[in-house]
Design a protein around this motif. Structure first.
Motif, PDB file in Angstrom:
ATOM      1  N   TRP A  63     -35.114 -56.448   5.446  1.00 17.46           N
ATOM      2  CA  TRP A  63     -33.826 -57.400   5.099  1.00 17.46           C
ATOM      3  C   TRP A  63     -33.756 -56.956   3.435  1.00 17.46           C
ATOM      4  O   TRP A  63     -32.923 -56.788   3.152  1.00 17.46           O
ATOM      5  N   LYS A  64     -34.805 -57.006   2.582  1.00 23.16           N
ATOM      6  CA  LYS A  64     -34.813 -56.814   1.232  1.00 23.16           C
ATOM      7  C   LYS A  64     -34.276 -55.471   1.121  1.00 23.16           C
ATOM      8  O   LYS A  64     -33.565 -55.330  -0.017  1.00 23.16           O
ATOM      9  N   VAL A  65     -34.852 -54.390   1.831  1.00 21.78           N
ATOM     10  CA  VAL A  65     -34.091 -53.300   1.474  1.00 21.78           C
ATOM     11  C   VAL A  65     -32.553 -53.069   1.776  1.00 21.78           C
ATOM     12  O   VAL A  65     -31.916 -52.413   1.215  1.00 21.78           O
ATOM     13  N   LEU A  66     -32.260 -53.774   2.895  1.00 26.23           N
ATOM     14  CA  LEU A  66     -30.825 -53.707   3.391  1.00 26.23           C
ATOM     15  C   LEU A  66     -30.023 -54.462   2.157  1.00 26.23           C
ATOM     16  O   LEU A  66     -28.840 -54.007   1.761  1.00 26.23           O
ATOM     17  N   LEU A  67     -30.372 -55.644   1.738  1.00 28.02           N
ATOM     18  CA  LEU A  67     -29.781 -56.306   0.746  1.00 28.02           C
ATOM     19  C   LEU A  67     -29.503 -55.413  -0.515  1.00 28.02           C
ATOM     20  O   LEU A  67     -28.582 -55.522  -1.445  1.00 28.02           O
TER      21      LEU A  67
END
Length: 487
Positions: free
Chosen positions: A476-480
């Motif tokens: 999720w952090k990578v995606l954002l």
């Protein structure tokens, strides 16, 4: 930074909606209603594929649009009725699992992430197209029939990967075939007979692509072995066969109902059960230790299949390859070509418009995969020829091309850099022996680029499916951050 709380809420909502392949109408309804609630434009095609668009964050309108790609169907294992049985998820020791069924993390978690991005206006992003396809798990008819104007974006973040430490940059091509051996049913033999139910149970099963080289026992193999063993030793008739759970899975169970003369019953049960269990321990004890055989008395059946149909099945299973066919010479420890028999079942099918009655047959599904399209096509053709030589009809349900991304592209470099900057390590870039829809997207949309990422999902397509919660947080952090950089 937004948390994953809403991701898990959406995933819980999705798991209240039955979504086996070929039955995604209610999920498509949910996605359309989701878009309407957010006042976002969307399109839905005849295959129930849905794309929801969201404008770029103000000030970032000049960036290239980004596609977030997922599929809405799941492989339903352990469900007596996939159209109504619920998924009961729970958390244990940092993992989310399901009670007695597959979890649907493949690809429900990725889809939940994409929807959570649509919902949160605090996330910085370019123009977005959240693309969700149908029937990815059992034919890819949704992706294969997309219109060429359905998408505008040419950079795709696919959230359907199961290897947390990996950017999937390629996938094998696949050919799914259905074969039907004609059956002439006859009345069950009279006189003194014993009826038995032979079961193979406890296998790990798993994904017929990524798990194909793990030495697991496909229930197809011992089921064939016991029938072939008793073929010349006993006078027997088979009433029904049911092997495997899904076309895209390694079969974890099998059930055969047959009858033999009463005088041979005790010897049959003791000898065959002991022999099969000893063989299973020797052959699969290290990799699939819980697969076992039981033979029990059961109720008499009214009809049996003709011996010619059983002979045809045994011949076909003897002649076609099962499991790994060839390892890659250029990709270390990677399967290049494989074939899996997913399901075998005696069944009845309506003829024509249904007014002509029912046709009996033995249904067999084969899933052939290869990174070399020509090898996949040749092996698939050879398998079909084997079945057709035995009087069966073969039908190609899906033929998906292999896909290979340029690992030196700016898009994949940005993806790798984001992992490194956010998580402190660089993921591997590898091609995987499963099929992704990327091949169809490359065909439909020239110039498209794709990076496939996702949390750690273990044992997909099985009742042991589970997803590691910490890896959801990390992806999720990578995606954002990727969306921010792409904006």
């Amino acid at each position: 930074m937004p948390t994953t709380e809403r991701v898990f809420q959406i995933f819980k909502e999705l798991n209240q909606i039955p979504r086996p392949s070929h039955h995604e109408e209610r999920v498509a309804d949910y996605l359309c209603q989701f878009a309407e609630r957010l006042h976002l434009p969307y399109k839905r095609d005849k295959e129930n594929c849905v794309v929801i668009s969201k404008p770029a964050t103000p000030g970032h309108e000049g960036a290239d649009p980004i596609v977030l790609l997922n599929h809405m169907d799941m492989v339903c294992v352990g469900m007596k009725n996939p159209l109504s049985d619920p998924i009961e998820a729970y958390v244990e020791n940092g993992w989310m699992k399901a009670r007695g069924t597959s979890l649907g993390a493949d690809n429900g978690i990725g889809l939940s992430m994409a929807l959570a991005v649509l919902e949160d206006d605090s996330i910085v992003h370019p123009a977005l197209e959240v693309m969700t396809t149908t029937n990815e798990e059992d034919g890819m008819s949704g992706a294969s029939q997309l219109s060429t104007d359905f998408l505008k974006g040419r950079k795709v973040i696919n959230l359907d990967s199961e290897d947390y430490d990996t950017i999937t940059t390629g996938a094998a091509g696949a050919c799914l075939q259905f074969h039907r051996i004609p059956v002439q049913r006859k009345a069950a033999p009279g006189g003194k007979r014993r009826w038995y139910r032979i079961r193979f149970e406890g296998g790990l099963g798993g994904h017929s692509g990524v798990d194909i080289n793990k030495g697991r026992c496909s229930a197809v193999v011992p089921a064939w072995a016991i029938l072939a063993t008793i073929y010349n030793e006993y006078e027997f008739d088979v009433a029904s066969i049911k092997i495997g759970e899904a076309n895209a899975s390694i079969a974890s169970s099998a059930e055969i109902i047959l009858t033999i003369p009463s005088g041979e019953g005790a010897e049959f049960v003791k000898q065959q059960q002991e022999m099969m269990n000893e063989w299973l321990r020797e052959e699969y004890g290290d990799n699939d230790p819980n697969m076992h055989c039981t033979i029990e008395k059961c109720e008499p059946q009214e009809t049996v299949i003709n011996p010619e149909a059983l002979e045809a099945l045994l011949t076909c299973l003897e002649q076609i390859p099962q499991g790994v066919v060839k390892m890659s010479e250029v990709m270390k420890d990677t399967v290049e070509t494989s074939n899996n028999v997913g399901r075998i079942v005696t069944e009845r099918q309506r003829v024509g418009d249904g007014t002509s009655g029912m046709a009996d047959h033995i249904f067999v599904s084969t899933h052939t995969r290869s990174f070399i399209d020509s090898e996949m096509k040749e092996l698939s053709k050879d398998i079909a020829n084997v079945f057709e030589a035995c009087g069966a009809k073969s039908e190609t349900i899906m033929s998906a091309p292999a896909w290979q991304e340029d690992q030196e592209s700016d898009f994949l470099r940005l993806t790798s850099d984001t992992f490194n900057d956010v998580l402190g390590w660089r993921p591997r870039m590898v091609a995987m022996h499963f099929v992704l829809e990327a091949g169809f997207f490359v065909q439909h949309y020239p110039g498209i680029q794709m990076a496939s990422i996702g949390p750690r999902i273990v044992e997909p397509h099985s009742t042991s499916e589970r997803v590691e919660l910490s890896t959801i947080e990390d992806i999720w952090k990578v995606l954002l951050e990727m969306l921010r950089r792409l904006a």
